[in-house]
Write a protein that holds these residues in place. Structure first.
Motif, PDB file in Angstrom:
ATOM      1  N   VAL A  61      -8.434  -2.683  -7.003  1.00 36.29           N
ATOM      2  CA  VAL A  61      -9.599  -2.008  -6.417  1.00 36.29           C
ATOM      3  C   VAL A  61     -10.252  -2.900  -5.366  1.00 36.29           C
ATOM      4  O   VAL A  61     -10.605  -2.449  -4.265  1.00 36.29           O
ATOM      5  CB  VAL A  61     -10.615  -1.619  -7.512  1.00 36.29           C
ATOM      6  N   GLU A  62     -10.394  -4.183  -5.673  1.00 36.86           N
ATOM      7  CA  GLU A  62     -10.969  -5.131  -4.718  1.00 36.86           C
ATOM      8  C   GLU A  62     -10.126  -5.200  -3.450  1.00 36.86           C
ATOM      9  O   GLU A  62     -10.666  -5.229  -2.326  1.00 36.86           O
ATOM     10  CB  GLU A  62     -11.069  -6.514  -5.367  1.00 36.86           C
ATOM     11  N   GLN A  63      -8.810  -5.231  -3.585  1.00 33.49           N
ATOM     12  CA  GLN A  63      -7.936  -5.261  -2.408  1.00 33.49           C
ATOM     13  C   GLN A  63      -8.142  -4.033  -1.534  1.00 33.49           C
ATOM     14  O   GLN A  63      -8.210  -4.130  -0.299  1.00 33.49           O
ATOM     15  CB  GLN A  63      -6.474  -5.347  -2.855  1.00 33.49           C
ATOM     16  N   VAL A  64      -8.254  -2.874  -2.156  1.00 31.52           N
ATOM     17  CA  VAL A  64      -8.445  -1.638  -1.383  1.00 31.52           C
ATOM     18  C   VAL A  64      -9.801  -1.654  -0.682  1.00 31.52           C
ATOM     19  O   VAL A  64      -9.902  -1.395   0.532  1.00 31.52           O
ATOM     20  CB  VAL A  64      -8.329  -0.396  -2.291  1.00 31.52           C
ATOM     21  N   LEU A  65     -10.861  -1.955  -1.422  1.00 35.49           N
ATOM     22  CA  LEU A  65     -12.210  -1.842  -0.869  1.00 35.49           C
ATOM     23  C   LEU A  65     -12.498  -2.895   0.199  1.00 35.49           C
ATOM     24  O   LEU A  65     -13.383  -2.701   1.042  1.00 35.49           O
ATOM     25  CB  LEU A  65     -13.242  -1.929  -1.994  1.00 35.49           C
ATOM     26  N   THR A  66     -11.740  -3.993   0.183  1.00 33.03           N
ATOM     27  CA  THR A  66     -11.889  -5.014   1.222  1.00 33.03           C
ATOM     28  C   THR A  66     -10.776  -4.948   2.266  1.00 33.03           C
ATOM     29  O   THR A  66     -10.696  -5.810   3.150  1.00 33.03           O
ATOM     30  CB  THR A  66     -11.911  -6.426   0.595  1.00 33.03           C
ATOM     31  N   ALA A  67      -9.943  -3.919   2.164  1.00 32.59           N
ATOM     32  CA  ALA A  67      -8.830  -3.724   3.109  1.00 32.59           C
ATOM     33  C   ALA A  67      -7.940  -4.950   3.192  1.00 32.59           C
ATOM     34  O   ALA A  67      -7.531  -5.379   4.277  1.00 32.59           O
ATOM     35  CB  ALA A  67      -9.354  -3.337   4.493  1.00 32.59           C
ATOM     36  N   ILE A  73       2.524  -3.524  -1.172  1.00 32.49           N
ATOM     37  CA  ILE A  73       1.861  -2.351  -1.747  1.00 32.49           C
ATOM     38  C   ILE A  73       1.613  -1.306  -0.673  1.00 32.49           C
ATOM     39  O   ILE A  73       1.785  -0.102  -0.911  1.00 32.49           O
ATOM     40  CB  ILE A  73       0.550  -2.754  -2.447  1.00 32.49           C
ATOM     41  N   GLU A  74       1.238  -1.739   0.532  1.00 32.86           N
ATOM     42  CA  GLU A  74       1.068  -0.785   1.630  1.00 32.86           C
ATOM     43  C   GLU A  74       2.366  -0.041   1.919  1.00 32.86           C
ATOM     44  O   GLU A  74       2.349   1.161   2.231  1.00 32.86           O
ATOM     45  CB  GLU A  74       0.579  -1.503   2.880  1.00 32.86           C
ATOM     46  N   ARG A  75       3.485  -0.740   1.800  1.00 36.28           N
ATOM     47  CA  ARG A  75       4.773  -0.064   2.007  1.00 36.28           C
ATOM     48  C   ARG A  75       4.997   1.003   0.948  1.00 36.28           C
ATOM     49  O   ARG A  75       5.531   2.084   1.242  1.00 36.28           O
ATOM     50  CB  ARG A  75       5.916  -1.077   2.006  1.00 36.28           C
ATOM     51  N   ARG A  76       4.604   0.732  -0.297  1.00 40.05           N
ATOM     52  CA  ARG A  76       4.728   1.743  -1.358  1.00 40.05           C
ATOM     53  C   ARG A  76       3.818   2.933  -1.095  1.00 40.05           C
ATOM     54  O   ARG A  76       4.181   4.078  -1.368  1.00 40.05           O
ATOM     55  CB  ARG A  76       4.394   1.134  -2.716  1.00 40.05           C
ATOM     56  N   ILE A  77       2.616   2.650  -0.577  1.00 39.23           N
ATOM     57  CA  ILE A  77       1.679   3.731  -0.266  1.00 39.23           C
ATOM     58  C   ILE A  77       2.200   4.563   0.894  1.00 39.23           C
ATOM     59  O   ILE A  77       2.118   5.802   0.869  1.00 39.23           O
ATOM     60  CB  ILE A  77       0.283   3.150   0.063  1.00 39.23           C
ATOM     61  N   GLY A  78       2.700   3.905   1.921  1.00 38.17           N
ATOM     62  CA  GLY A  78       3.236   4.624   3.075  1.00 38.17           C
ATOM     63  C   GLY A  78       2.408   4.469   4.325  1.00 38.17           C
ATOM     64  O   GLY A  78       2.767   5.007   5.378  1.00 38.17           O
ATOM     65  N   ALA A 119      -0.634   7.396  -7.574  1.00 34.93           N
ATOM     66  CA  ALA A 119      -1.281   6.083  -7.684  1.00 34.93           C
ATOM     67  C   ALA A 119      -1.286   5.610  -9.130  1.00 34.93           C
ATOM     68  O   ALA A 119      -1.637   6.355 -10.049  1.00 34.93           O
ATOM     69  CB  ALA A 119      -2.704   6.155  -7.147  1.00 34.93           C
ATOM     70  N   LEU A 120      -0.912   4.349  -9.317  1.00 38.27           N
ATOM     71  CA  LEU A 120      -0.854   3.712 -10.630  1.00 38.27           C
ATOM     72  C   LEU A 120      -2.012   2.737 -10.785  1.00 38.27           C
ATOM     73  O   LEU A 120      -2.854   2.605  -9.898  1.00 38.27           O
ATOM     74  CB  LEU A 120       0.485   3.005 -10.789  1.00 38.27           C
ATOM     75  N   ALA A 121      -2.060   2.035 -11.899  1.00 38.85           N
ATOM     76  CA  ALA A 121      -3.206   1.159 -12.180  1.00 38.85           C
ATOM     77  C   ALA A 121      -3.364   0.068 -11.133  1.00 38.85           C
ATOM     78  O   ALA A 121      -4.475  -0.198 -10.664  1.00 38.85           O
ATOM     79  CB  ALA A 121      -3.061   0.543 -13.569  1.00 38.85           C
ATOM     80  N   ASP A 122      -2.267  -0.576 -10.747  1.00 40.20           N
ATOM     81  CA  ASP A 122      -2.365  -1.741  -9.880  1.00 40.20           C
ATOM     82  C   ASP A 122      -1.679  -1.571  -8.539  1.00 40.20           C
ATOM     83  O   ASP A 122      -1.445  -2.534  -7.815  1.00 40.20           O
ATOM     84  CB  ASP A 122      -1.797  -2.973 -10.577  1.00 40.20           C
ATOM     85  N   THR A 123      -1.378  -0.327  -8.182  1.00 37.35           N
ATOM     86  CA  THR A 123      -0.727  -0.080  -6.898  1.00 37.35           C
ATOM     87  C   THR A 123      -0.852   1.389  -6.525  1.00 37.35           C
ATOM     88  O   THR A 123      -0.930   2.263  -7.390  1.00 37.35           O
ATOM     89  CB  THR A 123       0.762  -0.467  -6.939  1.00 37.35           C
ATOM     90  N   GLY A 124      -0.867   1.631  -5.224  1.00 36.59           N
ATOM     91  CA  GLY A 124      -0.704   2.993  -4.746  1.00 36.59           C
ATOM     92  C   GLY A 124       0.769   3.276  -4.513  1.00 36.59           C
ATOM     93  O   GLY A 124       1.614   2.381  -4.587  1.00 36.59           O
ATOM     94  N   ALA A 125       1.083   4.539  -4.216  1.00 37.45           N
ATOM     95  CA  ALA A 125       2.467   4.935  -3.935  1.00 37.45           C
ATOM     96  C   ALA A 125       2.452   6.343  -3.365  1.00 37.45           C
ATOM     97  O   ALA A 125       1.533   7.129  -3.650  1.00 37.45           O
ATOM     98  CB  ALA A 125       3.326   4.889  -5.196  1.00 37.45           C
TER      99      ALA A 125
END
Length: 304
Positions: A61-67, A73-78, A119-125
């Protein structure tokens, strides 16, 4: 009256890399304004961080909110997670929660985004950053707005993230009806999974859905239904492998609403997937889905 949740930040700037585009969400609202004579738009709040962290790992969550999301993980998100994306996913999560609050008042309400079920607990996808369905379900139960929640996921892709995040909970039931050979390659275990072969058409699909809903509603007896109403099971969808027509999608959505309505169960829907080169055509499918569901709920006298 269609009660629909929307925020301008749902339309984030196009990422510097990746294939996902966000203009669909504005086009959905344009289609709603053109085709829904009676609708009311509601602006969602940012989902509070504590509710996001009740489902997702605080470090993620901290990684996402602080970009500062790691590149893998960004590659998994797309797509890259920018400050704009961080704001967006807080609003889309707040949007699904607000749609549920409105559904409790009116019987049915829709979020014009959301349905981020990978989206999972510790990563998006799979274009999903935070799992708004899991966040909303957990918050509704924690705050006493519901006792038993059924999540019906009819996106063409399995709701693997939702299944994993909510596994083992006796107060949440997850149903996923999806394409067997589509993303994700490795499937999770929902409370009930129905994997379909390629090219399933309207009548066969609807018979399967009808039987599953009737059985689960009788056994589980939920008092709230969250509906991932993806339209990527359409025959023309670029990422789908099923063969539902416009009529099939309409019958599908009416079946979900009618099944819940007849038992007095409120329904909140999230947008889910829908992909194609003609973004307006995809947006119109989403808009028609929400308009049809509001119409079906009205037939039961629950929409005000």
């Amino acid at each position: 009256m269609l009660h629909i949740v929307h925020h301008p930040d749902y339309v984030a700037p196009r990422p510097a890399s990746g294939s996902f585009v966000f203009d669909k969400y504005q086009l959905v609202m344009e289609a709603i304004r053109a085709h829904a004579s009676l609708h009311q738009a509601h602006r969602p709040p940012l989902m509070e961080r504590r509710w996001i962290e009740a489902v997702h790992d605080p470090d993620y969550v901290e990684q996402v909110l602080t970009a500062t999301v790691p590149r893998e993980i960004e590659r998994r998100i797309g797509f890259p997670v920018s400050a704009d994306i961080a704001s967006r996913v807080q609003y889309t999560s707040g949007g699904t929660w607000l749609a549920a609050q409105l559904a409790l008042q009116h019987g049915y309400a829709a979020n014009s985004a959301g349905g981020s079920h990978h989206a999972l607990a510790d990563t998006g996808a799979g274009y999903c950053v935070f799992n708004d369905l899991a966040i909303t379900a957990n918050r509704l139960l924690a705050e006493g707005d519901a006792r038993r929640i059924l999540i019906v996921d009819l996106d063409v892709h399995q709701g693997d993230g939702t299944a994993v995040l909510l596994a083992g909970r006796e107060d949440i039931f997850t149903l996923s009806i999806h394409s067997e050979r589509n993303f994700p390659t490795r499937k999770a275990r929902s409370s009930c999974d129905i994997a379909l072969p390629d090219a399933v058409e309207d009548d066969a699909y609807l018979a399967i859905l009808d039987g599953a809903l009737a059985d689960i509603l009788k056994r589980f007896q939920p008092d709230m239904l969250l509906y991932q109403a993806g339209v990527d099971s359409h025959v023309d969808d670029r990422l789908g492998r099923l063969a539902l027509t416009d009529s099939g999608l309409e019958r599908r959505d009416r079946m979900v609403i009618r099944s819940a309505r007849d038992l007095g169960i409120p329904v909140a829907s999230a947008l889910g997937g829908g992909y194609g080169r003609d973004h307006r055509a995809v947006a119109l499918r989403h808009a028609r889905s929400m308009i049809i569901m509001a119409d079906e709920a009205k037939r039961g006298g629950v929409i005000r």
